[in-house]
Motif scaffolding. Sequence first.
Motif, PDB file in Angstrom:
ATOM      1  N   LYS A  34      26.302  25.646  40.996  1.00 55.10           N
ATOM      2  CA  LYS A  34      25.134  26.510  41.135  1.00 55.10           C
ATOM      3  C   LYS A  34      24.437  26.230  42.460  1.00 55.10           C
ATOM      4  O   LYS A  34      24.304  25.093  42.876  1.00 55.10           O
ATOM      5  CB  LYS A  34      24.181  26.284  39.965  1.00 55.10           C
ATOM      6  CG  LYS A  34      23.071  27.281  39.910  1.00 55.10           C
ATOM      7  CD  LYS A  34      22.324  27.203  38.618  1.00 55.10           C
ATOM      8  CE  LYS A  34      21.283  28.299  38.644  1.00 55.10           C
ATOM      9  NZ  LYS A  34      20.836  28.680  37.349  1.00 55.10           N
ATOM     10  N   THR A  35      24.029  27.304  43.146  1.00 55.58           N
ATOM     11  CA  THR A  35      23.296  27.187  44.411  1.00 55.58           C
ATOM     12  C   THR A  35      21.971  27.926  44.271  1.00 55.58           C
ATOM     13  O   THR A  35      21.690  28.522  43.235  1.00 55.58           O
ATOM     14  CB  THR A  35      24.101  27.803  45.579  1.00 55.58           C
ATOM     15  OG1 THR A  35      24.227  29.206  45.367  1.00 55.58           O
ATOM     16  CG2 THR A  35      25.472  27.166  45.706  1.00 55.58           C
ATOM     17  N   ASP A  36      21.167  27.921  45.338  1.00 57.04           N
ATOM     18  CA  ASP A  36      19.876  28.616  45.307  1.00 57.04           C
ATOM     19  C   ASP A  36      20.052  30.129  45.189  1.00 57.04           C
ATOM     20  O   ASP A  36      19.218  30.809  44.593  1.00 57.04           O
ATOM     21  CB  ASP A  36      19.073  28.313  46.584  1.00 57.04           C
ATOM     22  CG  ASP A  36      18.652  26.849  46.648  1.00 57.04           C
ATOM     23  OD1 ASP A  36      18.610  26.201  45.589  1.00 57.04           O
ATOM     24  OD2 ASP A  36      18.379  26.376  47.764  1.00 57.04           O
ATOM     25  N   THR A  37      21.124  30.657  45.776  1.00 60.22           N
ATOM     26  CA  THR A  37      21.312  32.107  45.787  1.00 60.22           C
ATOM     27  C   THR A  37      22.329  32.610  44.770  1.00 60.22           C
ATOM     28  O   THR A  37      22.549  33.804  44.664  1.00 60.22           O
ATOM     29  CB  THR A  37      21.768  32.571  47.188  1.00 60.22           C
ATOM     30  OG1 THR A  37      22.994  31.925  47.514  1.00 60.22           O
ATOM     31  CG2 THR A  37      20.708  32.258  48.230  1.00 60.22           C
ATOM     32  N   GLY A  38      22.972  31.729  44.048  1.00 53.81           N
ATOM     33  CA  GLY A  38      23.972  32.152  43.065  1.00 53.81           C
ATOM     34  C   GLY A  38      24.881  31.008  42.686  1.00 53.81           C
ATOM     35  O   GLY A  38      24.424  29.922  42.358  1.00 53.81           O
ATOM     36  N   ILE A  39      26.174  31.238  42.797  1.00 49.42           N
ATOM     37  CA  ILE A  39      27.167  30.238  42.415  1.00 49.42           C
ATOM     38  C   ILE A  39      28.225  30.165  43.514  1.00 49.42           C
ATOM     39  O   ILE A  39      28.698  31.191  44.009  1.00 49.42           O
ATOM     40  CB  ILE A  39      27.845  30.624  41.079  1.00 49.42           C
ATOM     41  CG1 ILE A  39      26.806  30.634  39.961  1.00 49.42           C
ATOM     42  CG2 ILE A  39      28.986  29.680  40.743  1.00 49.42           C
ATOM     43  CD1 ILE A  39      27.337  31.185  38.650  1.00 49.42           C
ATOM     44  N   ALA A  40      28.586  28.946  43.887  1.00 50.11           N
ATOM     45  CA  ALA A  40      29.687  28.732  44.818  1.00 50.11           C
ATOM     46  C   ALA A  40      30.928  28.456  43.979  1.00 50.11           C
ATOM     47  O   ALA A  40      30.917  27.603  43.101  1.00 50.11           O
ATOM     48  CB  ALA A  40      29.390  27.566  45.750  1.00 50.11           C
ATOM     49  N   ARG A  41      31.995  29.219  44.247  1.00 49.85           N
ATOM     50  CA  ARG A  41      33.241  29.066  43.479  1.00 49.85           C
ATOM     51  C   ARG A  41      34.327  28.534  44.405  1.00 49.85           C
ATOM     52  O   ARG A  41      34.640  29.131  45.422  1.00 49.85           O
ATOM     53  CB  ARG A  41      33.661  30.411  42.901  1.00 49.85           C
ATOM     54  CG  ARG A  41      34.959  30.334  42.097  1.00 49.85           C
ATOM     55  CD  ARG A  41      35.355  31.670  41.570  1.00 49.85           C
ATOM     56  NE  ARG A  41      35.850  32.496  42.678  1.00 49.85           N
ATOM     57  CZ  ARG A  41      36.337  33.725  42.537  1.00 49.85           C
ATOM     58  NH1 ARG A  41      36.350  34.287  41.347  1.00 49.85           N
ATOM     59  NH2 ARG A  41      36.775  34.400  43.566  1.00 49.85           N
ATOM     60  N   LEU A  42      34.917  27.396  44.021  1.00 52.75           N
ATOM     61  CA  LEU A  42      35.992  26.780  44.786  1.00 52.75           C
ATOM     62  C   LEU A  42      37.302  27.035  44.066  1.00 52.75           C
ATOM     63  O   LEU A  42      37.443  26.714  42.883  1.00 52.75           O
ATOM     64  CB  LEU A  42      35.773  25.274  44.917  1.00 52.75           C
ATOM     65  CG  LEU A  42      36.945  24.463  45.479  1.00 52.75           C
ATOM     66  CD1 LEU A  42      37.206  24.838  46.929  1.00 52.75           C
ATOM     67  CD2 LEU A  42      36.686  22.983  45.345  1.00 52.75           C
ATOM     68  N   ASP A  43      38.260  27.634  44.767  1.00 54.23           N
ATOM     69  CA  ASP A  43      39.605  27.819  44.232  1.00 54.23           C
ATOM     70  C   ASP A  43      40.344  26.510  44.485  1.00 54.23           C
ATOM     71  O   ASP A  43      40.643  26.169  45.623  1.00 54.23           O
ATOM     72  CB  ASP A  43      40.306  28.989  44.929  1.00 54.23           C
ATOM     73  CG  ASP A  43      41.649  29.326  44.317  1.00 54.23           C
ATOM     74  OD1 ASP A  43      42.280  28.432  43.719  1.00 54.23           O
ATOM     75  OD2 ASP A  43      42.069  30.493  44.442  1.00 54.23           O
ATOM     76  N   THR A  44      40.616  25.755  43.429  1.00 55.21           N
ATOM     77  CA  THR A  44      41.219  24.431  43.591  1.00 55.21           C
ATOM     78  C   THR A  44      42.669  24.496  44.043  1.00 55.21           C
ATOM     79  O   THR A  44      43.218  23.495  44.480  1.00 55.21           O
ATOM     80  CB  THR A  44      41.131  23.630  42.274  1.00 55.21           C
ATOM     81  OG1 THR A  44      41.787  24.365  41.240  1.00 55.21           O
ATOM     82  CG2 THR A  44      39.681  23.371  41.890  1.00 55.21           C
ATOM     83  N   GLN A  45      43.299  25.653  43.959  1.00 55.00           N
ATOM     84  CA  GLN A  45      44.687  25.772  44.403  1.00 55.00           C
ATOM     85  C   GLN A  45      44.783  26.120  45.880  1.00 55.00           C
ATOM     86  O   GLN A  45      45.658  25.641  46.584  1.00 55.00           O
ATOM     87  CB  GLN A  45      45.433  26.822  43.577  1.00 55.00           C
ATOM     88  CG  GLN A  45      45.656  26.384  42.149  1.00 55.00           C
ATOM     89  CD  GLN A  45      46.399  27.438  41.334  1.00 55.00           C
ATOM     90  OE1 GLN A  45      46.699  28.522  41.819  1.00 55.00           O
ATOM     91  NE2 GLN A  45      46.679  27.105  40.093  1.00 55.00           N
ATOM     92  N   THR A  46      43.908  26.983  46.376  1.00 52.48           N
ATOM     93  CA  THR A  46      43.986  27.415  47.779  1.00 52.48           C
ATOM     94  C   THR A  46      42.911  26.789  48.662  1.00 52.48           C
ATOM     95  O   THR A  46      43.028  26.808  49.873  1.00 52.48           O
ATOM     96  CB  THR A  46      43.857  28.944  47.887  1.00 52.48           C
ATOM     97  OG1 THR A  46      42.548  29.335  47.437  1.00 52.48           O
ATOM     98  CG2 THR A  46      44.924  29.645  47.073  1.00 52.48           C
ATOM     99  N   GLY A  47      41.844  26.279  48.056  1.00 52.93           N
ATOM    100  CA  GLY A  47      40.753  25.696  48.826  1.00 52.93           C
ATOM    101  C   GLY A  47      39.733  26.715  49.307  1.00 52.93           C
ATOM    102  O   GLY A  47      38.792  26.379  50.019  1.00 52.93           O
ATOM    103  N   GLU A  48      39.895  27.981  48.949  1.00 44.66           N
ATOM    104  CA  GLU A  48      38.963  29.022  49.380  1.00 44.66           C
ATOM    105  C   GLU A  48      37.649  28.896  48.613  1.00 44.66           C
ATOM    106  O   GLU A  48      37.626  28.589  47.425  1.00 44.66           O
ATOM    107  CB  GLU A  48      39.556  30.405  49.135  1.00 44.66           C
ATOM    108  CG  GLU A  48      40.747  30.701  50.005  1.00 44.66           C
ATOM    109  CD  GLU A  48      41.372  32.055  49.695  1.00 44.66           C
ATOM    110  OE1 GLU A  48      40.987  32.684  48.691  1.00 44.66           O
ATOM    111  OE2 GLU A  48      42.242  32.464  50.471  1.00 44.66           O
TER     112      GLU A  48
END
Length: 141
Positions: A34-48
């Motif tokens: 969770k961030t101030d503006t929403g949610i940061a999503r990390l793709d654990t397979q590609t790193g994106e």
Amino acid sequence: MNRLLMPVLALGGVLAAIAAFAQEPAPGRYAMQKTDTGIARLDTQTGEVSLCQEKDGDLVCRMAADERTAFELELDLLAKRIEILEKAVGAGQTALKPRLPTKEEIDQTMSIMERMMRSFMGIVKDLERESDGTESVPQKT
């Protein structure tokens, strides 16, 4: 009675451990923070990394700024390549000019061909001699 209770208690403990393990979320492809503006999503397979926000009841995710810049740069390069290729096709330049062999490559090829021809001609001369009867063919005894 004590002997009967031990297996039941042991079984209960195992079942409780299984239930607790089942409730823990299994690691998936995405990790969310969770961030101030929403949610940061990390793709654990590609790193994106994608930034997600809730809009009209849906979670909408977009690539992070640095990835977006790299993506747009790649699109620009591909668009330029397509433009160059389309101009070349329009001008009738559909075939690439072949690379001519170097002098060394020609010399090497000619040397191989010369050896093959000398060997072939030697075989032809041997066959001519055999058919003329000038050379006797060894007989098997």
